[in-house]
Scaffold this motif. Structure first.
Motif, PDB file in Angstrom:
ATOM      1  N   UNK A   4       0.753  -1.117   0.067  1.00  0.00           N
ATOM      2  CA  UNK A   4      -0.148   0.154   0.005  1.00  0.00           C
ATOM      3  C   UNK A   4       0.844   1.217  -0.040  1.00  0.00           C
ATOM      4  N   UNK A   5       2.090   1.203   0.024  1.00  0.00           N
ATOM      5  CA  UNK A   5       2.755   2.413   0.220  1.00  0.00           C
ATOM      6  C   UNK A   5       3.963   2.114  -1.164  1.00  0.00           C
ATOM      7  N   UNK A   6       4.515   3.277  -1.577  1.00  0.00           N
ATOM      8  CA  UNK A   6       5.391   3.233  -2.617  1.00  0.00           C
ATOM      9  C   UNK A   6       6.680   4.334  -2.296  1.00  0.00           C
ATOM     10  N   UNK A   7       8.038   3.945  -2.276  1.00  0.00           N
ATOM     11  CA  UNK A   7       8.880   4.835  -1.797  1.00  0.00           C
ATOM     12  C   UNK A   7      10.028   5.081  -3.089  1.00  0.00           C
ATOM     13  N   UNK A   8      10.057   6.537  -3.541  1.00  0.00           N
ATOM     14  CA  UNK A   8      10.683   6.774  -4.453  1.00  0.00           C
ATOM     15  C   UNK A   8      11.881   7.774  -4.135  1.00  0.00           C
ATOM     16  N   UNK A   9      13.116   7.224  -4.626  1.00  0.00           N
ATOM     17  CA  UNK A   9      14.442   8.054  -4.409  1.00  0.00           C
ATOM     18  C   UNK A   9      14.553   9.246  -5.491  1.00  0.00           C
ATOM     19  N   UNK A  10      14.561  10.475  -4.987  1.00  0.00           N
ATOM     20  CA  UNK A  10      14.912  11.636  -5.767  1.00  0.00           C
ATOM     21  C   UNK A  10      15.965  12.483  -5.896  1.00  0.00           C
ATOM     22  N   UNK A  11      16.128  13.377  -6.569  1.00  0.00           N
ATOM     23  CA  UNK A  11      17.226  14.313  -6.121  1.00  0.00           C
ATOM     24  C   UNK A  11      16.493  15.327  -5.256  1.00  0.00           C
ATOM     25  N   UNK A  12      17.397  16.428  -4.528  1.00  0.00           N
ATOM     26  CA  UNK A  12      16.822  17.262  -3.649  1.00  0.00           C
ATOM     27  C   UNK A  12      16.001  18.438  -4.374  1.00  0.00           C
ATOM     28  N   UNK A  13      15.915  18.573  -5.765  1.00  0.00           N
ATOM     29  CA  UNK A  13      15.146  19.648  -6.249  1.00  0.00           C
ATOM     30  C   UNK A  13      13.756  19.230  -6.673  1.00  0.00           C
ATOM     31  N   UNK A  14      13.403  17.817  -6.363  1.00  0.00           N
ATOM     32  CA  UNK A  14      12.101  17.494  -6.653  1.00  0.00           C
ATOM     33  C   UNK A  14      11.178  18.152  -5.974  1.00  0.00           C
ATOM     34  N   UNK A  15       9.910  18.580  -6.757  1.00  0.00           N
ATOM     35  CA  UNK A  15       9.099  19.319  -6.117  1.00  0.00           C
ATOM     36  C   UNK A  15       7.625  19.155  -6.690  1.00  0.00           C
ATOM     37  N   UNK A  16       6.610  18.688  -6.203  1.00  0.00           N
ATOM     38  CA  UNK A  16       5.341  18.478  -7.031  1.00  0.00           C
ATOM     39  C   UNK A  16       4.057  18.909  -6.114  1.00  0.00           C
ATOM     40  N   UNK A  17       3.128  19.750  -6.393  1.00  0.00           N
ATOM     41  CA  UNK A  17       2.099  20.194  -5.508  1.00  0.00           C
ATOM     42  C   UNK A  17       1.307  19.014  -4.814  1.00  0.00           C
TER      43      UNK A  17
END
Length: 343
Positions: A33-46
């Motif tokens: 029921x959960x998903x974990x995503x690694x991103x860079x530190x500029x990732x931004x989404x409303x």
């Protein structure tokens, strides 16, 4: 940095087809029921879009960032045998072949549409989905050059000219994706790139640890810095309303990708998240939230981008397979040049 994004209502997303719903977990399956995503530190989404995704897919989303894009790649490779995430976003085109060679990803199974033109040539099985693109360029403080009566540089060669001594700040290519793109551009553009970098450093070029430090601390147009030339993006001038501009002769292409970890706990959840990243609703947020250009060619750019975020028609290009073959050695050689100059 670790960010947990909230859960709420759906419907607004209108994700293509029914793929996300098809990949939704069973209500009783807490492990899925959960998903974990690694991103860079500029990732931004409303947050409202993430909320919509969570409602539509049934997955709660957690993002985790070890730092810049370079740190994301390094962290993924370090945890290759026991990944703590299900997917990754933010792998740039100059690191893509390196990640593919590690054989950590499985197919994303997502329809790419117009994003197809940005796929990695060797990725014939569909392990990396293009999400956004842009160009890495030297930006200049227009007012500073006007005040000094100094003609701005136009090329990479110009940056070693004594007229521009002590004016340029770039970023560390071992830890920063724009820094790596700039290093690769210099290798492609110069007959003797190590000599070029010695000349660049001799001319007072500063190497900052990351983009944020260079742009917000060192750049004269964005803070109290002392450098009127900074390594940034073709889109950055759109935020400065004419106070800055890109030097188009220094630009090189950058594409950012997402992928699914083969040994992650929830590959279906990661696939659903990649589909979300390619949705029209998310693609429309890219210019404002992350200053990148959408890979969906049906998405219109903001009006100010047409005025200020010009793309070079003929950016410096490099064979990405050549980058993958030589990346580690180039970074080792660059580090030696930099450290010898600093000692």
């Amino acid at each position: 940095m670790k960010k947990v994004l909230p859960l709420t209502v759906a419907a607004v997303l209108g994700l293509a087809g029914c793929s996300v719903a098809d990949q939704a977990p069973d209500a009783d399956d807490d492990a899925q029921a959960s998903v974990t995503i690694m991103t860079h530190d500029s990732f931004n989404v409303p947050e409202e879009l993430v909320t919509a995704f969570e409602e539509d897919s049934g997955y709660s989303v957690t993002t985790t960032s070890p730092g810049d894009a370079g740190a994301v790649l390094n962290q993924l490779i370090l945890q290759q045998d026991n990944p703590t995430v299900d997917g990754v976003y933010g792998i740039d085109n100059y690191s893509a072949e390196t990640l593919l060679a590690e054989d950590m990803l499985t197919t994303h199974d997502v329809q790419l549409g117009s994003a197809e033109e940005f796929t990695v040539a060797s990725d014939t099985d569909g392990h990396l989905a293009p999400i956004d693109h842009g160009q890495v360029c030297v930006n200049m403080d227009n007012e500073w050059f006007d005040d000094q009566g100094l003609t701005p540089p136009e090329t990479l060669d110009d940056l070693t000219d004594p007229d521009y001594e002590g004016l340029f700040v770039t970023t560390d290519p071992t830890a920063s994706s724009p820094g790596l793109a700039f290093l690769v551009a210099t290798i492609a553009d110069q007959d003797d790139w190590q000599r070029y970098w010695q000349d660049l450093l001799d001319n007072g070029t500063k190497v900052a640890g990351g983009w944020s430090d260079a742009y917000y601390s060192d750049f004269t147009a964005a803070g109290d810095g002392e450098y009127p030339l900074v390594l940034s993006y073709s889109s950055s001038p759109s935020a400065e309303e004419g106070r800055t501009s890109s030097i188009l002769g220094t630009c090189t292409q950058q594409v950012e990708y997402a992928g699914v970890l083969a040994d992650g706990a929830n590959p279906d959840g990661a696939r659903a998240f990649i589909e979300f990243l390619l949705s029209t609703e998310f693609q429309e947020t890219l210019p404002e939230e992350m200053y990148m250009y959408p890979v969906d060619d049906s998405v219109e750019l903001p009006e100010e981008w047409a005025t200020y975020a010009e793309l070079a028609e003929d950016p410096i290009t490099v064979d990405e397979a050549e980058v993958a073959d030589n990346r580690d050695q180039w970074l080792t050689d660059w580090t030696e040049v930099y450290e010898n100059h600093s000692s």
